[in-house]
Design an enzyme around this catalytic site. Structure first.
Site, PDB file in Angstrom:
ATOM      1  N   SER A   7      34.789 -20.849 -39.725  1.00 62.68           N
ATOM      2  CA  SER A   7      35.919 -20.476 -38.739  1.00 62.68           C
ATOM      3  C   SER A   7      37.313 -21.029 -39.734  1.00 62.68           C
ATOM      4  O   SER A   7      37.541 -22.186 -39.825  1.00 62.68           O
ATOM      5  CB  SER A   7      35.891 -21.176 -37.325  1.00 62.68           C
ATOM      6  N   HIS A  30      34.796 -16.140 -40.000  1.00 61.58           N
ATOM      7  CA  HIS A  30      35.456 -16.134 -38.665  1.00 61.58           C
ATOM      8  C   HIS A  30      37.055 -16.257 -38.407  1.00 61.58           C
ATOM      9  O   HIS A  30      37.446 -17.467 -38.607  1.00 61.58           O
ATOM     10  CB  HIS A  30      34.595 -17.440 -37.785  1.00 61.58           C
ATOM     11  N   ASP A  32      39.656 -16.631 -35.524  1.00 57.50           N
ATOM     12  CA  ASP A  32      40.399 -16.683 -34.335  1.00 57.50           C
ATOM     13  C   ASP A  32      41.477 -16.075 -33.851  1.00 57.50           C
ATOM     14  O   ASP A  32      42.300 -16.809 -34.349  1.00 57.50           O
ATOM     15  CB  ASP A  32      39.944 -18.376 -33.673  1.00 57.50           C
ATOM     16  N   MET A  34      44.140 -15.566 -31.125  1.00 55.66           N
ATOM     17  CA  MET A  34      44.403 -16.135 -29.521  1.00 55.66           C
ATOM     18  C   MET A  34      45.778 -15.677 -29.271  1.00 55.66           C
ATOM     19  O   MET A  34      46.889 -15.828 -30.253  1.00 55.66           O
ATOM     20  CB  MET A  34      44.456 -17.525 -29.625  1.00 55.66           C
ATOM     21  N   HIS A  63      37.177 -12.605 -33.696  1.00 52.88           N
ATOM     22  CA  HIS A  63      36.957 -13.094 -32.380  1.00 52.88           C
ATOM     23  C   HIS A  63      38.388 -12.940 -31.527  1.00 52.88           C
ATOM     24  O   HIS A  63      39.094 -13.943 -31.668  1.00 52.88           O
ATOM     25  CB  HIS A  63      36.385 -14.466 -32.179  1.00 52.88           C
ATOM     26  N   MET A  65      40.223 -13.874 -28.569  1.00 51.02           N
ATOM     27  CA  MET A  65      40.529 -14.317 -27.373  1.00 51.02           C
ATOM     28  C   MET A  65      41.896 -14.079 -26.712  1.00 51.02           C
ATOM     29  O   MET A  65      42.965 -14.817 -26.973  1.00 51.02           O
ATOM     30  CB  MET A  65      40.576 -16.004 -27.652  1.00 51.02           C
ATOM     31  N   MET A 134      29.766 -18.690 -25.996  1.00 51.08           N
ATOM     32  CA  MET A 134      30.755 -19.684 -26.348  1.00 51.08           C
ATOM     33  C   MET A 134      30.103 -21.284 -25.966  1.00 51.08           C
ATOM     34  O   MET A 134      29.766 -21.230 -24.608  1.00 51.08           O
ATOM     35  CB  MET A 134      32.235 -19.573 -25.682  1.00 51.08           C
ATOM     36  N   GLY A 139      39.806 -21.437 -27.222  1.00 53.62           N
ATOM     37  CA  GLY A 139      41.163 -21.903 -27.154  1.00 53.62           C
ATOM     38  C   GLY A 139      41.555 -23.010 -28.359  1.00 53.62           C
ATOM     39  O   GLY A 139      42.460 -22.714 -28.788  1.00 53.62           O
ATOM     40  N   PHE A 140      40.645 -24.150 -28.658  1.00 56.47           N
ATOM     41  CA  PHE A 140      40.900 -24.807 -29.428  1.00 56.47           C
ATOM     42  C   PHE A 140      39.665 -25.491 -30.119  1.00 56.47           C
ATOM     43  O   PHE A 140      38.641 -25.354 -29.937  1.00 56.47           O
ATOM     44  CB  PHE A 140      41.305 -26.248 -29.045  1.00 56.47           C
ATOM     45  N   GLY A 141      39.939 -25.634 -31.552  1.00 59.77           N
ATOM     46  CA  GLY A 141      38.898 -26.084 -32.517  1.00 59.77           C
ATOM     47  C   GLY A 141      38.612 -27.717 -32.290  1.00 59.77           C
ATOM     48  O   GLY A 141      39.373 -28.446 -31.434  1.00 59.77           O
ATOM     49  N   GLY A 142      37.296 -28.163 -32.883  1.00 50.63           N
ATOM     50  CA  GLY A 142      37.098 -29.504 -32.638  1.00 50.63           C
ATOM     51  C   GLY A 142      36.399 -30.111 -31.401  1.00 50.63           C
ATOM     52  O   GLY A 142      36.616 -31.288 -31.322  1.00 50.63           O
ATOM     53  N   ASP A 172      29.515 -20.290 -30.881  1.00 57.40           N
ATOM     54  CA  ASP A 172      30.643 -20.732 -31.390  1.00 57.40           C
ATOM     55  C   ASP A 172      31.153 -22.095 -30.542  1.00 57.40           C
ATOM     56  O   ASP A 172      31.367 -21.787 -29.507  1.00 57.40           O
ATOM     57  CB  ASP A 172      31.687 -19.570 -31.362  1.00 57.40           C
ATOM     58  N   GLY A 174      31.352 -26.731 -31.575  1.00 56.85           N
ATOM     59  CA  GLY A 174      30.959 -27.784 -31.762  1.00 56.85           C
ATOM     60  C   GLY A 174      29.654 -27.665 -32.549  1.00 56.85           C
ATOM     61  O   GLY A 174      28.682 -28.631 -32.627  1.00 56.85           O
ATOM     62  N   GLY A 194      33.438 -24.685 -37.707  1.00 58.74           N
ATOM     63  CA  GLY A 194      34.926 -24.749 -38.141  1.00 58.74           C
ATOM     64  C   GLY A 194      35.189 -26.229 -38.882  1.00 58.74           C
ATOM     65  O   GLY A 194      35.004 -26.252 -40.234  1.00 58.74           O
ATOM     66  N   SER A 195      35.230 -27.361 -38.185  1.00 57.00           N
ATOM     67  CA  SER A 195      35.508 -28.353 -38.721  1.00 57.00           C
ATOM     68  C   SER A 195      34.211 -29.185 -39.467  1.00 57.00           C
ATOM     69  O   SER A 195      34.471 -29.865 -40.438  1.00 57.00           O
ATOM     70  CB  SER A 195      35.834 -29.484 -37.663  1.00 57.00           C
TER      71      SER A 195
END
Length: 227
Positions: A7, A30, A32, A34, A63, A65, A134, A139-142, A172, A174, A194-195
């Site tokens: 991501s 990926h 995102d 938003m 994706h 959102m 999901m 809405g937010f990564g991490g 998607d 964590g 992502g992270s």
């Protein structure tokens, strides 16, 4: 076969072409999208996707959102996305939208928030190429992985098997070395990270490691054996 989709939400937005190159060997990239309405965050849109599609040969997994995906999703196919995911909670006519995405040449995918059950949408599955479960609130990564989503992943895989569909099941939120095996065992075969990728010293190596972990976990999983 396990697929990894890093991501770019966790990448450096000022260096997206270089960040895409850093994960060469990934199955997808990926993206995102938003709009600060469907989710409380604002990221990027069609012009950035167009630029990114020109800058990398890794297929883009968009994706959305956003509100009103019925209007906007087809534009992401035209911008160069190889797969477009809309949220069923936001789509007015999900079957019509999935068919339009496919008709324009991309894979059509439906995403569900953690609180949205899969069962009411069983009849839609043949219209899709992928379902995204999901494993965090979008809405937010991490964010930390929600273990309570594992039974939902399993139920989704059971529905896919029930109808004998060639449907990918993506997760998607964590996803990391500590969680990807549980997702694969439950039935997922496409993993957004992502992270766990962009926070690693060697992002490309992180992708390879995640794919290996998922592949080994799914090889003996209940759903792989049944299939």
């Amino acid at each position: 076969m396990a697929q990894i989709s890093p991501s770019i939400l966790s990448a450096d937005f000022a260096r997206l072409a270089e960040e895409a190159e850093a994960v060469r060997g990934s199955d997808w990239l990926h993206v995102d999208v938003m709009d600060n309405h469907f989710v409380p965050n604002l990221t990027l849109g069609v012009p950035v996707v167009e630029s990114l599609a020109r800058a990398t040969d890794i297929p883009l997994d968009c994706h959305l959102m956003i509100e009103d995906p019925d209007r906007w999703a087809p534009q992401y196919v035209e911008a160069g996305a190889g797969s477009v995911t809309f949220h069923v909670e936001a789509a007015a006519a999900p079957v019509r939208l999935a068919r339009e995405i496919r008709a324009k040449g991309a894979r059509a995918s439906m995403a569900l928030k953690p609180g949205t059950p899969i069962e009411p949408y069983e009849d839609l599955l043949p219209e899709l190429d992928m379902v995204l479960i999901m494993t965090v609130e979008p809405g937010f990564g991490g964010q930390a992985f929600l273990d309570i989503m594992l039974p939902k992943i399993r139920r989704t895989r059971e529905l896919i098997a029930k109808h004998d569909l060639e449907l990918w099941l993506q997760v998607d939120g964590g996803v990391a070395a500590s969680t990807i095996e549980r997702c694969a065992e439950a039935g997922a075969d496409v993993f957004v990270a992502g992270s766990a990728v962009y926070g690693a010293e060697d992002p490309a190596e992180a992708v390879r490691n995640l794919r290996d972990l998922a592949g080994k976990a799914s090889a003996d999983a209940w759903w792989a054996c049944e299939h």
